[in-house]
Design an enzyme around this catalytic site. Structure first.
Site, PDB file in Angstrom:
ATOM      1  N   TYR A 155      38.939  51.988   9.111  1.00 49.35           N
ATOM      2  CA  TYR A 155      39.624  53.322   8.986  1.00 49.35           C
ATOM      3  C   TYR A 155      38.438  54.254   7.502  1.00 49.35           C
ATOM      4  CZ  TYR A 155      42.981  56.728   6.586  1.00 49.35           C
ATOM      5  OH  TYR A 155      43.551  57.985   5.993  1.00 49.35           O
ATOM      6  N   LYS A 159      36.066  57.054   8.252  1.00 51.28           N
ATOM      7  CA  LYS A 159      36.753  58.625   7.161  1.00 51.28           C
ATOM      8  C   LYS A 159      35.449  58.955   7.093  1.00 51.28           C
ATOM      9  CE  LYS A 159      40.894  59.563   8.559  1.00 51.28           C
ATOM     10  NZ  LYS A 159      40.670  60.932   9.471  1.00 51.28           N
TER      11      LYS A 159
END
Length: 303
Positions: A155, A159
């Site tokens: 993640y 991001k």
């Protein structure tokens, strides 16, 4: 903020933050394409927007592949005539520490967040350049992408990559009048509800309808999903025509501009640096004030 006449696609907008974005854009006058992988969720979101006087259609699709991206942008053009705004919010979590994370855990998250942002932005950029009237790409990042976060290799990497793409595309699309910005939101969601320091306050606010306490809204920048939506509406509007290539944080009562990576300290050695030379000077030189890493732990409320 007036968005009448504009058309927006919001990925992952059936619920949570994505729905708050879609609902806010529609409330400001934009026609919106709602997206989720669950048909019932899409229908409910579209109906909610319509019942409030907004215009919306739904697309059931898993973001990641080019086919889904083309369906989303194509639906916007077919249903509303053009495309002005893309908000890339779709995402999933597969949290595990490095030594337990599988290939599938990593690939699934990167496919939706990073590849999905790329494929949807590419499709939108093609449409917007063909139209010749500019546009807005709003890419949703996360504090994890700015600072790293325990158990979120996949993640955080995705991001962080999204912010890097925003900076790159801001350069590439400038001549076409298309702005590209990354948003770093913080809000009371299913994920933040799992943080022990946040959970009691979130549950109490939901029970009573009262706002979250100031210590969370200001110190932690934690509020409702609606608190984030104003930034999305601003970035979708003509008022933001000169804002591009930025990473902007929002949550609760906080609005913040994230700095871009930059050299913090520099030293020079004639002829270059050997390993021994670096070791001799590191702690009193370039490395004297090392950077922090990881999202700071929330402060517990005072007794």
């Amino acid at each position: 903020m007036d968005l009448h006449g504009k058309v927006a696609v919001v990925t992952g907008s059936g619920r949570g933050l994505g729905f708050a974005y879609a609902r806010a854009l529609a409330a400001a006058g934009a026609s919106v394409v709602v997206n989720d992988i669950d048909a019932d969720v899409v229908e409910t979101a579209v109906d909610a927007i319509a019942s409030a006087g907004g215009k919306a259609v739904g697309v059931v699709a898993a973001v990641g592949d080019s086919e889904a991206a083309e369906r989303l942008t194509g639906t916007a053009v077919r249903e509303f005539g053009h495309l002005d705004v893309l908000v890339t919010n779709a995402g999933i979590l597969r949290d595990r520490v490095l030594w337990k994370m599988t290939d599938d855990d990593f690939d699934a998250v990167v496919k939706v967040h990073l590849r999905g942002t790329f494929t949807c932005a590419r499709a939108a950029a093609v449409r917007m350049r063909e139209q010749g009237t500019g546009g807005r790409l709003v890419l949703i990042s996360s504090p994890a992408g700015q600072r790293g976060n325990f158990g979120q290799t996949n993640y955080a990497a995705a991001k962080a990559g999204i912010v890097a793409m925003a900076r790159t595309w801001a350069m590439e699309l400038a001549r076409a009048g298309i702005t590209v910005n990354a948003v770093v939101p913080v809000a009371a969601t299913e994920m933040t509800r799992t943080v022990p320091v946040f959970a009691p306050a979130i549950e109490e606010a939901e029970r009573t309808g009262a706002p979250l306490p100031d210590r969370l809204r200001k110190d932690e920048g934690l509020g409702t999903v609606e608190d984030v939506a104003g930034l999305i509406t601003f970035l979708a509007s003509d008022a933001s025509k000169d804002v591009t290539g930025q990473a902007i944080g929002v949550g609760g009562d906080r609005l913040a501009l994230w700095s871009h990576p930059a050299e913090k300290s520099v030293a020079f050695a004639d002829g270059g640096w050997s390993a021994d030379a670096i070791a001799r000077q590191w702690h009193d030189g370039v490395g004297a004030e090392p950077e922090t890493y990881g999202i700071p732990a929330p402060k517990a409320p005072e007794a």
